[in-house]
Design a protein around this motif. Structure first.
Motif, PDB file in Angstrom:
ATOM      1  N   VAL A  87       0.833  -1.199   0.000  1.00 56.66           N
ATOM      2  CA  VAL A  87       0.000   0.000   0.000  1.00 56.66           C
ATOM      3  C   VAL A  87       0.869   1.251   0.000  1.00 56.66           C
ATOM      4  CG1 VAL A  87      -1.670   1.332   1.343  1.00 56.66           C
ATOM      5  CG2 VAL A  87      -1.967  -1.137   1.087  1.00 56.66           C
ATOM      6  N   LEU A 120       0.732   4.238  -2.751  1.00 56.76           N
ATOM      7  CA  LEU A 120       0.025   5.464  -2.394  1.00 56.76           C
ATOM      8  C   LEU A 120       0.894   6.561  -1.780  1.00 56.76           C
ATOM      9  CD1 LEU A 120      -3.338   4.100  -0.909  1.00 56.76           C
ATOM     10  CD2 LEU A 120      -2.906   5.033  -3.179  1.00 56.76           C
ATOM     11  N   THR A 160       4.067  12.704   1.857  1.00 62.16           N
ATOM     12  CA  THR A 160       2.650  12.376   2.018  1.00 62.16           C
ATOM     13  C   THR A 160       2.308  12.296   3.499  1.00 62.16           C
ATOM     14  OG1 THR A 160       2.592  11.143  -0.057  1.00 62.16           O
ATOM     15  CG2 THR A 160       0.856  10.672   1.537  1.00 62.16           C
ATOM     16  N   ARG A 197      -3.573  11.999   3.557  1.00 59.90           N
ATOM     17  CA  ARG A 197      -3.982  11.262   2.366  1.00 59.90           C
ATOM     18  C   ARG A 197      -4.148   9.775   2.635  1.00 59.90           C
ATOM     19  NH1 ARG A 197      -5.799  14.958   1.598  1.00 59.90           N
ATOM     20  NH2 ARG A 197      -5.410  16.663   0.145  1.00 59.90           N
ATOM     21  N   LEU A 198      -3.711   9.315   3.806  1.00 61.79           N
ATOM     22  CA  LEU A 198      -3.849   7.898   4.167  1.00 61.79           C
ATOM     23  C   LEU A 198      -4.053   7.806   5.670  1.00 61.79           C
ATOM     24  CD1 LEU A 198      -3.637   4.882   3.216  1.00 61.79           C
ATOM     25  CD2 LEU A 198      -1.208   5.014   3.773  1.00 61.79           C
ATOM     26  N   ALA A 215      -7.404   7.783   1.552  1.00 60.35           N
ATOM     27  CA  ALA A 215      -7.564   6.331   1.633  1.00 60.35           C
ATOM     28  C   ALA A 215      -7.525   5.898   3.094  1.00 60.35           C
ATOM     29  CB  ALA A 215      -6.454   5.633   0.853  1.00 60.35           C
ATOM     30  N   LEU A 252      -6.955   0.340  -7.621  1.00 63.68           N
ATOM     31  CA  LEU A 252      -5.612   0.172  -7.066  1.00 63.68           C
ATOM     32  C   LEU A 252      -4.987  -1.179  -7.385  1.00 63.68           C
ATOM     33  CD1 LEU A 252      -5.928   1.700  -3.472  1.00 63.68           C
ATOM     34  CD2 LEU A 252      -4.930   2.748  -5.512  1.00 63.68           C
TER      35      LEU A 252
END
Length: 467
Positions: A188, A192, A197, A240-241, A274, A328
Motif C-alpha cells: 500500500v 500510495l 505524504t 492522504r492515508l 484512503a 488500485l
C-alpha cells in the motif's frame, strides 16, 4: 565440502593454503567435527601438486587444528567458545537519510518463564499433522502460480472466508495474497505514498506500521484514540492515508463505534483520502456482536482491508492478504511483483485447502474456546488482586487486554519475578505531558495453566512497588 582458496599471485602456496584453512577454522566457517576435502581432491581443484596440500594439512595437524582418522579422512579438531567474528569491510556506504531518521527499536527481550507479551498466538493449538499433510500434497501436485496476486484458489478461498465471517465485499479478483500483514502495508505504501505524504496513524498504536510508512518518506502524524476509537476530528486535513485497527484497537483493545466508523468514512470521502483497515484480532471475539468492518460500510471505494493468518495459524507461516478497490489492484499487483514476484505457492495451496475443507473454521472455534478462558482469567484478576494498581480497559476480542496503571510499573522487578509484559508507554511514539502508565497483557503465548501464577506474580510485584 567445497572450499574457496585463492592462490593468485606469487608466494608459498603451501603457506597460503595453511593460512586460509586456519582462518576458516578460527572464524567458525569450518566447525569442529567437519571433514576437510582429501588432499588429492583439493590438489586437483587448485591445480597444484598433492604434496603442496599435504604439507599444509600436516602443519594444521601439528598446530592442533586438524586430525586424521584412519579410513575416514581429516577433520577439524580445534574448538573455541567464541569464534573470531569475520566481518565484511566497513566501507564508506551509508543508508539514506530517511532510514537514519527512523526511531530506534529496542532489541528483542530475552525469554521469560511467564511471557505476557503481545503478538504471540499459542503454537500448540496449530494442527501440525494436518498442515503437513496439506503441504505435502501441494508439493506433490507442484502447486505453482506466476500471478503476483497469489494462487487463484487461495484468493477465492480468502474472499469466501472473509465474506462469510466478516461481511467483507470481495471476489477473488479483489484479493492480493501477501507475506503477512506487514507486507500488505508495504505494498500500500509503495502505491500510495510519496515523499512528504501525510499519513495518520493511531496514537497509541502499532509502531512497526508507523516506521514502515516513515521508511517510504511519509510524514506520519499520530491521532489520539478515545473510548469510541480514532478521533476523526483530530485527523489533519492534509492527510492522504489513515491507518487504523477498528475491530480491536492496538494496543488499547477498544472497538471503534459505528458512529465513529461512519464519520471516518465520510471524512475520507470529503478529503479524498484512503483508509487502511487492519482487521487485527477480529477472529477472536468473546462477547458482543461484532461490528461491520469499514470495508463493508464503504460505498466510495476508500478502504483497503488488510488481514493476516499470523495470529490464527502461526506467525512463521507469513501469510496475509489485502482487499483493495479495483482502481488500485493493477498497481498493487505490480508492487508485489517488484517486491518478491509471487510468494510461496505450496504454502498458499495448503492454506486454500485448509480453508475450503472447513479446517480453518474448526481451528478457530477451538482457539476461541481456549483464548476465551484465558481472557476471563485476566479480566477476573484485573477486577480482583490487580484492581488496587490497575484499571482494566474494556476489550471483548483479541489476544490481549490493556491495564492502565496508577503509576509506573517496575519492569526490572517484574522480570526478576520471571514475568515479561509490554508497558503501555511503549506504544506511544510521540511525547506526552502525562505518561500513560500501565501494561498490555497478552495471553496468546502462555499456557492456560501458567496464567494464574503469572498474574499472581504481577500483583505481588505491583504491591511491592507501591510500598
Amino acid at each position: 565440502m567445497d572450499l574457496h582458496i585463492t592462490l593468485d599471485g606469487r608466494g608459498d602456496r603451501t603457506d597460503r593454503i595453511y593460512r586460509q584453512l586456519r582462518d576458516a577454522i578460527l572464524d567458525g566457517r569450518l566447525r569442529p567435527g567437519e571433514r576437510v576435502p582429501p588432499s588429492r581432491e583439493l590438489a586437483r581443484d587448485l591445480a597444484v601438486a598433492r604434496n603442496t596440500v599435504a604439507a599444509a594439512y600436516d602443519r594444521l595437524v601439528g598446530d592442533g587444528f586438524l586430525a586424521g582418522r584412519a579410513g575416514a579422512g581429516t577433520f577439524v579438531t580445534y574448538h573455541q567458545e567464541a569464534p573470531i567474528v569475520r566481518r565484511a569491510p566497513a566501507g564508506p556506504l551509508r543508508p539514506s537519510q530517511k532510514f537514519l531518521s527512523l526511531p530506534a527499536e529496542p532489541p528483542p527481550a530475552a525469554p521469560a518463564r511467564y511471557d505476557l507479551r503481545i503478538g504471540h498466538p499459542d503454537g500448540t493449538l496449530f494442527p501440525r499433522a494436518t498442515w503437513r499433510r496439506l503441504l505435502s500434497r501441494a508439493v506433490a501436485e507442484s502447486a505453482h502460480t506466476r500471478d503476483p496476486a497469489g494462487l487463484p484458489a487461495l484468493r477465492a478461498a480468502i474472499a469466501r472466508h472473509v465474506g462469510l465471517s466478516r461481511s467483507v465485499r470481495a471476489g477473488a479478483q479483489d484479493v492480493v495474497v501477501t507475506a503477512g500483514a506487514q507486507q500488505a502495508m508495504d505494498l500500500v505504501a509503495r502505491v500510495l505514498i510519496e515523499p512528504g505524504t501525510v499519513v495518520a496513524v493511531e496514537e497509541p498504536g502499532y509502531r512497526p506500521v508507523r516506521r514502515l510508512f516513515q521508511s517510504h518518506g511519509a510524514q506520519v502524524v499520530g491521532v489520539p484514540v478515545d473510548a469510541d476509537g480514532l478521533v476523526v476530528d483530530a485527523i489533519p486535513g492534509k492527510t492522504r492515508l489513515v491507518y487504523c485497527t477498528p475491530s480491536h484497537q492496538h494496543p488499547l483493545g477498544t472497538a471503534m463505534t459505528l458512529p465513529r466508523r461512519t464519520a471516518l468514512l465520510a471524512w475520507a470521502q470529503e478529503h479524498r483520502a484512503a483508509i487502511v483497515e487492519d482487521d487485527y484480532d477480529s477472529e477472536f471475539r468473546y462477547s458482543d456482536r461484532p461490528l461491520e468492518p469499514l470495508q463493508s460500510l464503504d460505498r466510495a471505494g476508500r478502504v483497503i482491508y488488510v488481514g493476516s493468518f499470523a495470529k490464527t495459524l502461526l506467525p512463521s507461516l507469513r501469510l496475509g492478504f489485502l482487499v483493495a478497490p479495483e482502481a488500485l489492484l493493477p498497481a498493487l499487483r505490480d508492487a508485489r511483483r517488484i517486491a518478491d514476484w509471487h510468494g510461496e505457492p505450496a504454502a498458499q495451496a495448503a492454506l486454500a485447502a485448509f480453508i475450503d475443507e472447513g479446517l480453518l473454521q474448526r481451528h478457530l472455534r477451538r482457539c476461541r474456546g481456549v483464548y476465551a478462558a484465558r481472557h476471563d482469567l485476566v479480566v477476573r484478576a484485573a477486577q480482583g488482586p490487580l484492581a488496587p494498581w490497575f484499571t482494566l480497559l474494556p476489550a471483548s476480542a483479541g489476544l490481549h487486554v490493556a491495564l492502565r496503571g496508577r503509576g509506573p510499573v517496575d519492569l526490572a522487578a517484574l522480570r526478576a519475578a520471571g514475568v515479561a509484559a509490554d508497558p503501555l508507554e511503549h506504544f506511544y511514539a510521540e511525547p506526552r505531558a502525562v505518561p500513560d502508565h500501565g501494561l498490555v497483557i497478552g495471553y496468546g503465548g502462555i499456557a492456560t495453566a501458567d496464567l494464574p501464577e503469572a498474574l499472581h506474580r504481577l500483583a505481588d510485584t505491583a504491591a511491592a512497588g507501591s510500598r
